[in-house]
Design a protein around this motif. Structure first.
Motif, mmCIF file in Angstrom:
data_model
loop_
_atom_site.group_PDB
_atom_site.id
_atom_site.type_symbol
_atom_site.label_atom_id
_atom_site.label_comp_id
_atom_site.label_asym_id
_atom_site.label_seq_id
_atom_site.Cartn_x
_atom_site.Cartn_y
_atom_site.Cartn_z
ATOM 1 N N ALA A 173 0.821 -1.204 0.000
ATOM 2 C CA ALA A 173 0.000 0.000 0.000
ATOM 3 C C ALA A 173 0.856 1.256 0.000
ATOM 4 N N ARG A 216 2.393 2.128 -3.341
ATOM 5 C CA ARG A 216 1.422 2.737 -4.247
ATOM 6 C C ARG A 216 1.142 4.187 -3.857
ATOM 7 N N GLN A 256 -5.249 1.554 0.792
ATOM 8 C CA GLN A 256 -5.499 1.208 -0.608
ATOM 9 C C GLN A 256 -6.768 1.881 -1.123
ATOM 10 N N ASP A 270 -5.709 5.206 -1.950
ATOM 11 C CA ASP A 270 -4.941 5.172 -3.189
ATOM 12 C C ASP A 270 -5.881 5.203 -4.398
ATOM 13 N N ASP A 311 -7.032 -2.547 -4.997
ATOM 14 C CA ASP A 311 -6.081 -3.592 -4.650
ATOM 15 C C ASP A 311 -6.823 -4.808 -4.113
#
Length: 442
Positions: free
Chosen positions: A21, A24, A142, A145, A407
């Protein structure tokens, strides 16, 4: 009883998931300059620098303080990064941490979390049980993200992200347009998935009548037929609420599309390109999906129908974690994790098909369903009401399946997403369904 071997495996899983994570997060924030990080690219989104520090603040709150019992590192910033205290439109005016301060804060928090991870016992408290709090925080990062990737899609300027194109569909044989899902009961939700969030719980039996479901999500080519047939100009295909929104928002095509001469073009992460006909349509709101389905003589599937198609194994009667089985996603099964920056063409990923042959139920595009976001029978808010409970009601529609921006840690057959029916900046598409024939035949 949790053995030392189990705890070591859990620690290794958590450390790897948190690191993935963070890689990213770093990639999404290091590719732009400081001006881009502090700018609000859309009133629908926070400045990227807010997301950056918010990720660290939540990690500190739940892991260092709640699990580890540590004293607050910077209690004065808690209100700044409370998502419920300040709507996104206000966040640019807050005294936020600078990009350098935010990165330093994240690094310090993560270092302390990894130290805690070496010492924590996973059978001491419900929050630590099975590593739940660590998994929750990995999913949270995530999810942000994905939110930051949406901000990248909304930002103006030259492209700063690149990924290879996704694989194409199978060649040599045509897929059926739809599949039949037989009626009957199945187990919806979960009571055993260690990192499942509260709205996915508990497992419960749902009886779903037989229905037909699109084999793959609706494509751009199919959607352009709806546009060409005047779908945006005929109220008969739209719900009253949808038609009112279409008029007020002046909708005429999916977001980021425009007409140039005889073809449709789209803007994707700063690049303008022809709309690929065989990709699932993306950036459509619930009302657009609903109108298309009505125009096609079909409807959107309910959330229960979607999950039955994605999880029920007719051979055993049990519900799988994913359409293909219980194994974690792999690159040959689903388009996840920002590995690509667009959906794969309809019909891709044969190894990810469900037992009935439904494709791309996981990854590619979030799929609108006809269902309101409501609690399951026996729901209990955990570990805080603001994750799910405060959103329950008819104002939000459920989306299922994840997208190319999700993800795998935040995507499974039971995972539930929700949003306002007018939202289009999200990576949302859909597939359609219809009731079974009166005789119940396939």
């Amino acid at each position: 009883m949790v053995t030392n071997t189990d705890e070591a495996a859990t620690r290794e899983l958590i450390a790897g998931t948190l690191e993935a994570a963070r890689r990213r997060t770093d990639g999404l924030t290091e590719c732009v300059d400081e001006a881009d990080l502090v700018k609000q690219h859309s009133p629908l989104m926070s400045p990227l620098v807010w997301d950056l520090a918010h990720v660290g603040n939540q990690e500190e709150l739940w892991l260092l303080r709640a699990v580890g019992g540590r004293e607050p590192m910077r209690p004065e910033i808690d209100p700044l990064y409370d998502a419920f205290a300040h709507p996104r439109t206000e966040r640019p005016s807050l005294p936020l941490l600078s990009p350098a301060e935010a990165r330093g804060y994240l690094t310090e928090v993560r270092g302390r979390v990894l130290d805690l991870l070496e010492k924590v016992r996973f059978d001491t408290t419900p929050l630590a049980g099975g590593g739940f709090a660590f998994g929750m925080i990995a999913q949270h990062e995530q999810q942000h993200d994905e939110t930051m990737l949406i901000t990248h899609q909304l930002r103006a300027g030259e492209p700063v992200l690149s990924r290879p194109a996704p694989p194409g569909p199978e060649r040599g044989r045509a897929l059926p347009a739809e599949v039949f899902i037989p009626g009957g009961a199945f187990t919806m939700g979960t009571s055993v998935e260690a990192w499942a969030l509260d709205n996915e719980r508990p497992a419960h039996e749902v009886d779903v009548p037989g229905f037909h479901l699109d084999t793959a999500p609706v494509t751009n080519a199919a959607y352009t037929e709806f546009i060409a047939d005047g779908g945006y100009g005929q109220s008969r295909w739209w719900s009253p609420e949808g038609w009112a929104h279409r008029q007020a928002a002046d909708l005429f095509a999916p977001q980021f599309w425009h007409r140039d001469g005889g073809q449709w073009l789209r803007r994707r992460f700063g690049a303008v390109e022809p709309v690929p006909p065989d990709e699932p349509v993306v950036h459509v709101c619930f009302y657009e999906a609903q109108a298309y389905a009505a125009w096609a003589g079909r409807r959107l599937p309910t959330e229960a129908e979607w999950e039955k198609a994605a999880r029920h194994d007719p051979a055993t009667g049990r519900s799988r974690r994913y359409p293909w089985g219980d194994e974690d996603p792999t690159p040959d099964r689903a388009n996840l994790g920002q590995r690509h920056l667009q959906p794969a063409p309809a019909g891709a990923y044969p190894d990810g098909a469900s037992p009935h042959g439904v494709r791309q139920l996981i990854g590619d595009v979030w799929e609108w369903t006809a269902s309101d976001f409501l609690p399951y029978p026996g729901f209990a808010a955990w570990p805080y009401r603001e994750y799910s409970e405060v959103f329950f009601g008819p104002e939000y529609k459920v989306l299922r399946g994840g997208s190319f921006a999700v993800d795998q840690v935040a995507c499974r057959g039971t995972f539930r997403n929700w949003d306002y029916p007018i939202r289009r900046q999200i990576f949302s598409g859909f597939r359609t369904a219809r009731d079974a024939d009166p005789q119940g035949a396939v």
